[in-house]
Design an enzyme around this catalytic site. Structure first.
Site, PDB file in Angstrom:
ATOM      1  N   ASP A  66       0.813  -1.220   0.000  1.00 38.67           N
ATOM      2  CA  ASP A  66       0.000   0.000   0.000  1.00 38.67           C
ATOM      3  C   ASP A  66       0.848   1.271   0.000  1.00 38.67           C
ATOM      4  O   ASP A  66       2.007   1.274   0.414  1.00 38.67           O
ATOM      5  CB  ASP A  66      -0.888   0.036   1.258  1.00 38.67           C
ATOM      6  CG  ASP A  66      -2.045  -0.947   1.189  1.00 38.67           C
ATOM      7  OD1 ASP A  66      -2.062  -1.792   0.276  1.00 38.67           O
ATOM      8  OD2 ASP A  66      -2.927  -0.866   2.064  1.00 38.67           O
ATOM      9  N   HIS A 212       3.727  -1.950   3.378  1.00 42.14           N
ATOM     10  CA  HIS A 212       3.671  -0.571   2.887  1.00 42.14           C
ATOM     11  C   HIS A 212       4.998  -0.171   2.249  1.00 42.14           C
ATOM     12  O   HIS A 212       6.038  -0.756   2.530  1.00 42.14           O
ATOM     13  CB  HIS A 212       3.368   0.402   4.032  1.00 42.14           C
ATOM     14  CG  HIS A 212       2.013   0.233   4.620  1.00 42.14           C
ATOM     15  ND1 HIS A 212       1.746  -0.721   5.584  1.00 42.14           N
ATOM     16  CD2 HIS A 212       0.842   0.877   4.388  1.00 42.14           C
ATOM     17  CE1 HIS A 212       0.461  -0.652   5.910  1.00 42.14           C
ATOM     18  NE2 HIS A 212      -0.115   0.311   5.202  1.00 42.14           N
TER      19      HIS A 212
HETATM   20 ZN   LIG Z   1      -2.679   3.344   3.125  1.00 46.43          ZN
END
Ligand SMILES: [Zn+2]
Length: 251
Positions: A66, A212
């Site tokens: 992400d 992430h």
């Molecule tokens: Zn996010």
């Protein structure tokens, strides 16, 4: 449904205020607490139904990354994925995609999937965004993706925030919401090994792993967390794949 539940609670509380104050207080606050649980709690499905796993007969997981693209991290992550012959889905932020179109094309060229993670990643306010704001967040990023020749069909909400309006807006845009089985929680971790420990703790076929990229990840963990996870998956005989819609439909 949620609006009616809350409205009904408030009306009941007002009607009962004189005769049964304790019940009135409960009627006033309990619907709010239930709604807050489903808006903020990871994996709560009351306001947004999203798969947490996918169906597979093999030793396969779905690696999702992400918050990109990121000028520093994305090229290095793509290199790592290629070294491990792994496929992944990048849940991109629209305005970052607009700033780094070459990185978006590089992700696609690497055989990976681009998915939708809102336009501005409004992590502090998405939970209370009006239906119009939700639509604008989705449509602005979709426009960017379209201009880059990409049709994103999957969506992950920022910061687990699932407003009561989100499900219907996603449906109207034909975007499938995606949850996760385990996450690295990089911001709370002290080392790449700790990230891998957390995201692989209950490793099993069909897990959806959330990591992430970008400046939100602490220095020392950026990219290195992904490297550690991929290394352990390879040693454990797991393959990183992107599941089909059918594999997600009944999971
Ligand atoms: Zn996010």
């Amino acid at each position: 449904m949620w609006l009616l539940l809350n409205l009904g609670g408030k009306v009941a509380a007002l009607l009962l205020a004189d005769s049964a104050w304790a019940v009135a207080v409960a009627c006033w606050f309990v619907p709010d607490a239930i709604l807050a649980y489903h808006v903020f709690m990871p994996h709560a499905q009351g306001t947004l139904r999203a798969p947490r796993r996918f169906i597979t007969a093999g030793r396969e997981v779905w690696l999702t990354i992400d918050d990109g693209p990121d000028a520093e991290d994305t090229p290095r992550i793509l290199q790592l994925l290629a070294e491990h012959q792994a496929r992944a889905t990048f849940f991109l932020i629209g305005q970052k995609a607009a700033a780094h179109p070459a990185l978006v094309h590089a992700i696609v060229a690497g055989g990976h999937e681009i998915a939708h993670h809102t336009h501005t990643h409004p992590i502090g306010t998405f939970w209370c965004a009006t239906p119009g704001r939700v639509r604008r967040e989705l449509d602005a990023a979709t426009d960017i993706f379209c201009r880059l020749g990409i049709s994103a069909t999957r969506f992950r909400t920022p910061g687990n925030q699932k407003s009561p309006w989100l499900q219907s807006v996603l449906k109207s845009r034909r975007l499938a919401p995606i949850d996760w089985t385990a996450r690295g929680l990089e911001g709370w971790s002290t080392s790449p090994g700790a990230v891998a420990d957390r995201v692989l703790r209950h490793l099993a076929p069909g897990n959806i792993l959330l990591l992430h990229e970008g400046p939100g990840v602490p220095v020392g963990i950026r990219v290195e967390g992904v490297r550690e996870v991929l290394g352990r998956l390879t040693r454990a005989g797991y393959k990183c794949v992107v599941p089909t819609a059918a594999q997600l439909a009944s999971s």
